[in-house]
Design an enzyme around this catalytic site. Structure first.
Site, PDB file in Angstrom:
ATOM      1  NE  ARG A  49     -10.435   2.252  -0.369  1.00 36.68           N
ATOM      2  CZ  ARG A  49     -10.618   1.194   0.421  1.00 36.68           C
ATOM      3  NH1 ARG A  49      -9.711   0.851   1.317  1.00 36.68           N
ATOM      4  NH2 ARG A  49     -11.710   0.464   0.329  1.00 36.68           N
ATOM      5  CG  HIS A  54      -6.727  -1.486  -0.787  1.00 36.08           C
ATOM      6  ND1 HIS A  54      -5.991  -0.538  -0.133  1.00 36.08           N
ATOM      7  CD2 HIS A  54      -5.871  -2.492  -1.097  1.00 36.08           C
ATOM      8  CE1 HIS A  54      -4.732  -0.949  -0.038  1.00 36.08           C
ATOM      9  NE2 HIS A  54      -4.640  -2.127  -0.618  1.00 36.08           N
ATOM     10  CE1 TYR A  59     -13.554  -2.080   2.655  1.00 33.90           C
ATOM     11  CE2 TYR A  59     -13.126  -4.142   1.511  1.00 33.90           C
ATOM     12  CZ  TYR A  59     -12.923  -2.785   1.650  1.00 33.90           C
ATOM     13  OH  TYR A  59     -12.092  -2.132   0.791  1.00 33.90           O
TER      14      TYR A  59
HETATM   15  C1  TPP Z   1       4.032  -4.485   5.948  1.00 33.99           C
HETATM   16  C2  TPP Z   1       2.814  -4.682   5.104  1.00 33.99           C
HETATM   17  N1  TPP Z   1       1.772  -5.357   5.592  1.00 33.99           N
HETATM   18  C3  TPP Z   1       0.669  -5.569   4.845  1.00 33.99           C
HETATM   19  C4  TPP Z   1       0.579  -5.082   3.574  1.00 33.99           C
HETATM   20  C5  TPP Z   1      -0.674  -5.349   2.722  1.00 33.99           C
HETATM   21  N2  TPP Z   1      -1.402  -4.087   2.514  1.00 33.99           N
HETATM   22  C6  TPP Z   1      -1.251  -3.364   1.390  1.00 33.99           C
HETATM   23  S1  TPP Z   1      -2.073  -1.894   1.451  1.00 33.99           S
HETATM   24  C7  TPP Z   1      -2.666  -2.228   3.014  1.00 33.99           C
HETATM   25  C8  TPP Z   1      -3.508  -1.215   3.718  1.00 33.99           C
HETATM   26  C9  TPP Z   1      -2.789   0.099   3.858  1.00 33.99           C
HETATM   27  O1  TPP Z   1      -3.625   1.031   4.460  1.00 33.99           O
HETATM   28  P1  TPP Z   1      -3.197   2.548   4.647  1.00 33.99           P
HETATM   29  O2  TPP Z   1      -1.863   2.619   5.285  1.00 33.99           O
HETATM   30  O3  TPP Z   1      -4.317   3.248   5.295  1.00 33.99           O
HETATM   31  O4  TPP Z   1      -2.989   3.091   3.149  1.00 33.99           O
HETATM   32  P2  TPP Z   1      -4.082   3.179   1.986  1.00 33.99           P
HETATM   33  O5  TPP Z   1      -3.990   1.905   1.217  1.00 33.99           O
HETATM   34  O6  TPP Z   1      -5.398   3.420   2.600  1.00 33.99           O
HETATM   35  O7  TPP Z   1      -3.618   4.313   1.135  1.00 33.99           O
HETATM   36  C10 TPP Z   1      -2.217  -3.473   3.444  1.00 33.99           C
HETATM   37  C11 TPP Z   1      -2.567  -4.091   4.726  1.00 33.99           C
HETATM   38  C12 TPP Z   1       1.696  -4.379   3.088  1.00 33.99           C
HETATM   39  N3  TPP Z   1       1.706  -3.861   1.848  1.00 33.99           N
HETATM   40  N4  TPP Z   1       2.780  -4.180   3.868  1.00 33.99           N
END
Ligand code: TPP
Ligand code: TPP
Ligand code: MG
Ligand code: MG
Lengths: 375, 359, 359, 375
Positions: A265, A269, A278
């Site tokens: 990434r 985010h 972080y």
């Molecule tokens: C069930 C749930 N828990 C928490 C969140 C909050 N949240 C949004 S994105 C994220 C991180 C996701 O990481 P990843 O699966 O690696 O995808 P990326 O954002 O890196 O593409 C979190 C914790 C959410 N959207 N859904």
């Protein structure tokens, strides 16, 4: 530097790669069978994605879009996975998979609409097989599995379903249940784990002790592949193979595949996130040198397919399309009645009353009376 | 005990003759029909069988629904008739079952998922409230998830912990879901048929207490009952008692006993908990001016609260007494030695009704 | 816009001066205290910090609560102070977070789990309703699960889908859980402190709309507010308006504006949604004879229904008008272009109150 | 015959075994270091379990107990796993793990109490580190993980947590999330999957396409072991090793372990279940020949530790204990006030009102008025 990225840095053989960082074809690698036109179209989609991202971030900063999840660095994989689909295949995207959606048929205006607050962008136009973005992490996985299963049950042998999710998503129960069902019912699905090494502030090595995410497929008796997610040709090849296998598995082969697409990434985010809090950005340099857009550009230039002139045409065309989409998205208007209309197929009495109540209030006080500051 | 049970049966059937049949005739002419005497659970199986015979898109999936025919035999005979592609034993994973069903629905199938007991639906709660319920509104009406999630609910069968849940309010509070529950075999078939054909996701709650409590004539061919209409099981003038599912029978028993005391209850079996049949509720209440709600779920923030709130909202000027909530206590269902003290039954229903009438 | 916001702030602070301080004095003598001007989210962080400094068993766990300090900075500075054993970034798995917290509590720790947004608590719903809530009753009082699950809830911040959930009723309907929500920084610290020290599982809902809306003096040392007491934010004689969390401020604004029309509202901030502070609700209602409830959640089967049902149960003879429910509509929160039309705000609150008063 | 059981039938080397079907020590196998007294105690626990099972089934048929989940065929593994625990370790059982609970300290009366409808049997007596049975499948796994993590955080190095679950449980999201956390936080937990090859009517090969359940541990970077669950000595050894490692891992070793204990459900899922509807009992014969009770008995007899006389004493003692427990359980009485007492630490006003209401009703009408037939 985390365990995964250091493995990654070795440009090791534990993943499929076709282009080297400069876009040269690696020794022993075979370039997928794509025409010049196809390669150029793919490249144009990459340029579009990169510039769309930049524009969306800037619009967000100006307060013209809500929170946006950038894809810079990941668009190579997104574009390539969607290119590997046939038109009739379905796509289950996350909030980050803008380019994947667009390549599979979603208009740029639709991508922007939800960021302006309009559900219209989540509608699924006829003939466009793209689900709305999934925000609750991993919840799309059992659903994509179910759709693929349904196509198989209905004898639609020519359809596969491709499902995107992140590295963080692999920790959710829904990932487990979805992939386990996929193995048991042998469904024509391709699960693409976009391992960008971070789930917001959590690095992938805090997400799991598993050495790779690909190996999680063993727990479900399904095949997996690791691919360099910054190498669009490699991603295309891996995905195309998985899509073919989903539809027409060879003897002893299962239909579903888990693809771990190793990415990084590059940015935050989302536009609400500040990664400097972080993560030290030691790794960024390394990945920027392997930038998927530059890499495909390098390859196309080497091959004489891409000229400076063509590049200019592409950039102009892309910017025009983005501009038009922004204008369209900014001219959308919302109808408060929409709050009620699509809850059920038919409006129940109470919702009808509520719609009426809101209509009366609007009539009495005007719409601007509703934009009070709540806090 | 068995003579008591017989009384219950007679009373219910008597009440049924008066009112359900009115309802039935509107929708369905019995005279030309082949009828079977079915229990409620058999009527569920019959609805599935009848619909699956007519529509290839319908499939049943869940834990042990296949060869085993479901732990309550609600999917009996389906496996033999329709095979393992349409009657599918899934892995033990409720989020998987409901998530898969959403995807199946999107692919063009018409999935009917079974959750073995309502107490085990919580792992699937996210798929239901975050997705099944929202797909239509999210896509601006362009997509939908026509699926049915069947689950036995309620107590009274001396079951282990978690096997007596009655948390219909969770689903009623979530927009976009329909929630229905039958209290008779006839309704079970008609409502389930309608649920399967409905374009929206339907939570179909089966009162397992009365799965086999009595038989009723059920047409062999298919028929639908509306998903949003209550059935007046007993007409009365003194008080409206609203209930549904497994509490309907004890409520009718209480009503008959109260009649002997000179209290004439109108018993309204809501059948549909979402959307609530508000007009029937309010009309009945305006006629009687007094009300009670009987449900198994904990009292606080249960569906009874919604009914009371709605009535005072729409018919306060008719209200002569507090609407009594005769409900499960705000505690978890105890293990079975104390179950009888937890669940509302005729005793408590009568007491509550008297309180409302004597107010 | 900003002048309006200023008005809101002044009104709220004025109201606060009158009433919250009464409340504060009872529990806490300001004079000898060091005070900081904190926002609500800072008060949350402060409560965690203060308690963790005093009790080694307390730990914080969740997604991005560590180095990142939480996506809203509610766990800011904790990681640096207490290290990665007590401030733990977990894998992305809510059932895991809550399940782990139950186990941690059983081992003697005092876990405070963060769910990033209320819309993402559903994967953990099973662990909360099937276990956290039941451990005490299941073990016949011999065991318990003292844990806190914090989550930001509610809309109004132009957030994406699923980021504006307000489904407190789900938790209120489940026996064994406590549910509290603060509407001021002072209360945030006092209630969270009490929640952490409480022997029962507490769902702590944080109104993210007002995380940073205003500052208030908050004592630096630790103090507890009772988990089951409402706060009367404004005294009045014409109508009792019950609300909580982020709806408290628009309700107070509406109250001030209604005062100019000659309508004198009593505004009751419930703070505790489970157990409900029934006596305060009923006392206030008996004084005014009219009532309204303001909440963001969908109206049907929301906590407003419980309040209306309770009032008509306990104080029907005082009731001069229907209790108005000024609530989210029975639809999902729209995307942000329409958010203002969905959420109750002063406009709708005033209209609802007038309806009750003019009835 | 399913894939797993046929593998199993080969008595192959893919799992730990010490005794052959007749109780002879296998070539190359090493008998765990247990004294004669310990072996006899373990054997007595097995006999107790077998006879308890028989008695409970019979009581259920007489209507004196509610639905009961038998353990015949699985008690060898249950007893052995609990024997491998130290007293301070904690046990998370399912509804089937009666023997495991008893060996770790739960009285027989407590086992029977919930089956008579009394929560008293779920209380956790001081000094007995056994959680109440978990009925919602797999939900205990993240909790057991959390408790183990808590002990580690509190520096209680001498404590481990052992968590039981079935083959069906491996499909639930909670299994995945719990084991993944266990790997990430390296917690002192032993996860015992009692693969009895059936989840009610669903055979394990319909549960997952994974070849073994043990290999699912790879997805979490934790170690696993497969053991012959009908061989009490092998199960003891595997578990003891895992418990030791949980408390004091060697260099490079992780604390948590997944043990797949290969068993067979000899009887019905519960007393409400009729397995003839869904499974041909081809496999039963095979497993009965490897019966864990007979097998340990064979070993002890071979070794001269067990005589006929001792056997008789054991049986008598065991039957007496069961009889006493049945009598105790049948003399329990429930207090309706209990419904309200333990919902919260302190009784809130509304519950107090409800308790009062019930008290008044009981006073007015008598308790027998409550035992109406509801249906
Ligand atoms: C069930 C749930 N828990 C928490 C969140 C909050 N949240 C949004 S994105 C994220 C991180 C996701 O990481 P990843 O699966 O690696 O995808 P990326 O954002 O890196 O593409 C979190 C914790 C959410 N959207 N859904
Ligand atoms: C979450 C949940 N879903 C469904 C059930 C109903 N149920 C009880 S036991 C069982 C099968 C469990 O199989 P397995 O995990 O192999 O354990 P076993 O009974 O074989 O010991 C099912 C589906 C349940 N108790 N919990
Ligand atoms: Mg990621
Ligand atoms: Mg099993």
């Amino acid at each position: 530097m985390n365990a995964h990225s250091s493995v990654y840095e070795q440009d090791s053989n534990d993943r499929l790669q076709i282009l080297d960082p400069d876009g040269n074809v690696r020794p022993d690698a075979e370039v997928p069978d794509l025409s010049e036109a196809e390669l150029l179209a793919m490249y144009e989609a990459l340029v579009l994605a990169r510039r769309f991202d930049r524009r969306a971030i800037s619009l967000q900063r100006q307060g013209r879009l809500a929170t946006y999840a950038p894809m810079t660095g990941q668009e190579g994989s997104q574009v390539a996975t969607s290119y590997a689909l046939d038109e009739q295949d379905w796509l289950f995207p996350t909030y980050r998979d803008h380019a994947a959606k667009h390549v599979h048929g979603m208009s740029l205006t639709s991508l922007l609409a939800p960021l302006r607050g309009y559900r219209e962008g989540y509608a699924i136009p006829d003939g466009v097989n793209v689900m709305p973005e999934y925000i609750p992490i991993a919840t799309q996985i059992p659903q994509a599995m179910g759709m693929a299963w349904g196509f198989k049950l209905q004898g639609q042998q020519d359809r596969a379903v491709l499902c995107h999710f992140g590295d963080g998503a692999t920790s959710e129960g829904d990932f487990h249940e979805g992939l386990n069902f996929a193995g048991v019912f042998d469904v024509p699905a391709v699960f693409v784990c976009n391992n960008n090494q971070w789930a917001i502030s959590t690095p992938v090595e805090r997400q799991t002790q598993s050495e790779t995410l690909a190996q999680k497929a063993d727990a479900y008796g399904i095949e997996s592949v690791r691919v360099d997610g910054l190498d669009p040709l490699a991603v295309y090849q891996a995905t195309r193979g998985a899509v073919r296998k989903a539809k027409d598995p060879g003897p002893g082969e299962g239909r579903p595949t888990l693809i771990e697409s190793l990415q990084y990434r590059f940015g935050a985010h989302t536009t609400s996130d500040d990664p400097t809090v972080y993560r030290p950005d030691d790794a960024a340099e390394y990945y920027r040198e392997r930038d998927p857009v530059d890499r495909l550009r390098g390859y196309l230039t080497n091959e004489g397919i891409l000229t400076d002139e063509r590049q200019a045409t592409i950039e102009k065309r892309v910017d025009d399309r983005i501009q038009t989409a922004v204008e369209e998205a900014e001219s959308l208007e919302a109808d408060p009645d929409d709050i009620f209309e699509h809850v059920y197929d038919e409006l129940p009495r109470r919702l009808e009353d509520q719609r009426e109540e809101l209509r009366e209030l609007r009539e009495k006080y005007g719409d601007s009376a509703f934009s009070e500051v709540l806090e | 005990m068995s003579s008591y049970a017989d009384t219950v049966r007679e009373n219910v059937e008597a009440a049924g003759d008066e009112t359900v049949s009115v309802n039935q005739q509107e929708l369905h002419d019995h005279s030309a029909e082949t009828l079977s005497e079915l229990t409620l659970v058999e009527a569920v199986a019959d609805a599935l069988y009848t619909e699956m015979s007519q529509d290839e898109r319908i499939m049943v999936l869940g834990e042990d629904v296949g060869r085993n025919g479901g732990v309550f035999r609600a999917t009996d005979a389906l496996y033999d008739e329709f095979g393992d592609h349409r009657v599918v034993d899934t892995p033990l994973a409720e989020a998987g079952i409901v998530g898969a069903s959403i995807g199946l629905a999107l692919s063009g199938m018409r999935p009917v998922a079974e959750i073995q007991f309502m107490g085990f639906v919580y792992p699937a709660f996210d798929q239901l409230v975050s997705h099944a319920s929202r797909l239509r509104s999210r896509t601006h009406g362009q997509s939908n998830a026509p699926l049915v999630v069947r689950m036995p609910y309620g107590g009274g069968i001396r079951a282990p912990e978690h096997h007596s849940e009655s948390k219909e309010a969770f689903f009623v509070h979530e927009p976009g879901l329909k929630v229905v529950t039958p209290s008779t075999p006839y309704d079970a078939k008609g409502l389930l048929t309608a649920a399967i054909r409905d374009p929206d996701p339907v939570i179909f709650l089966e009162p397992k207490l009365i799965y086999r409590a009595f038989r009723e004539e059920v047409p062999e061919s298919s028929y639908e009952l509306p998903l949003d209409e209550a059935a007046i099981r007993r007409e009365g003038t003194d008080i409206s008692v609203f209930t549904w599912g497994s509490m309907t029978r004890p409520t009718l028993v209480a009503a008959e006993e109260l009649a002997e005391e000179g209290i004439d209850c109108e018993v309204v079996d809501l059948r549909s908990l979402s959307p609530l049949p508000i007009d029937t509720i309010v009309d009945s209440f305006e006629k009687t001016g007094r009300g009670a709600v009987v449900h198994e779920a904990p009292k606080t923030a249960g569906v009874g609260a919604e009914i009371a709130a709605t009535i005072q909202e729409e018919a306060l000027l008719y209200q002569e007494a507090p609407i009594q909530r005769i409900a499960g206590y705000d505690a978890h269902m105890p293990l079975h030695a104390l179950e009888d003290f937890y669940l509302p039954q005729a005793l408590r229903i009568k007491e509550g009704v008297r309180d409302a009438v004597e107010f």
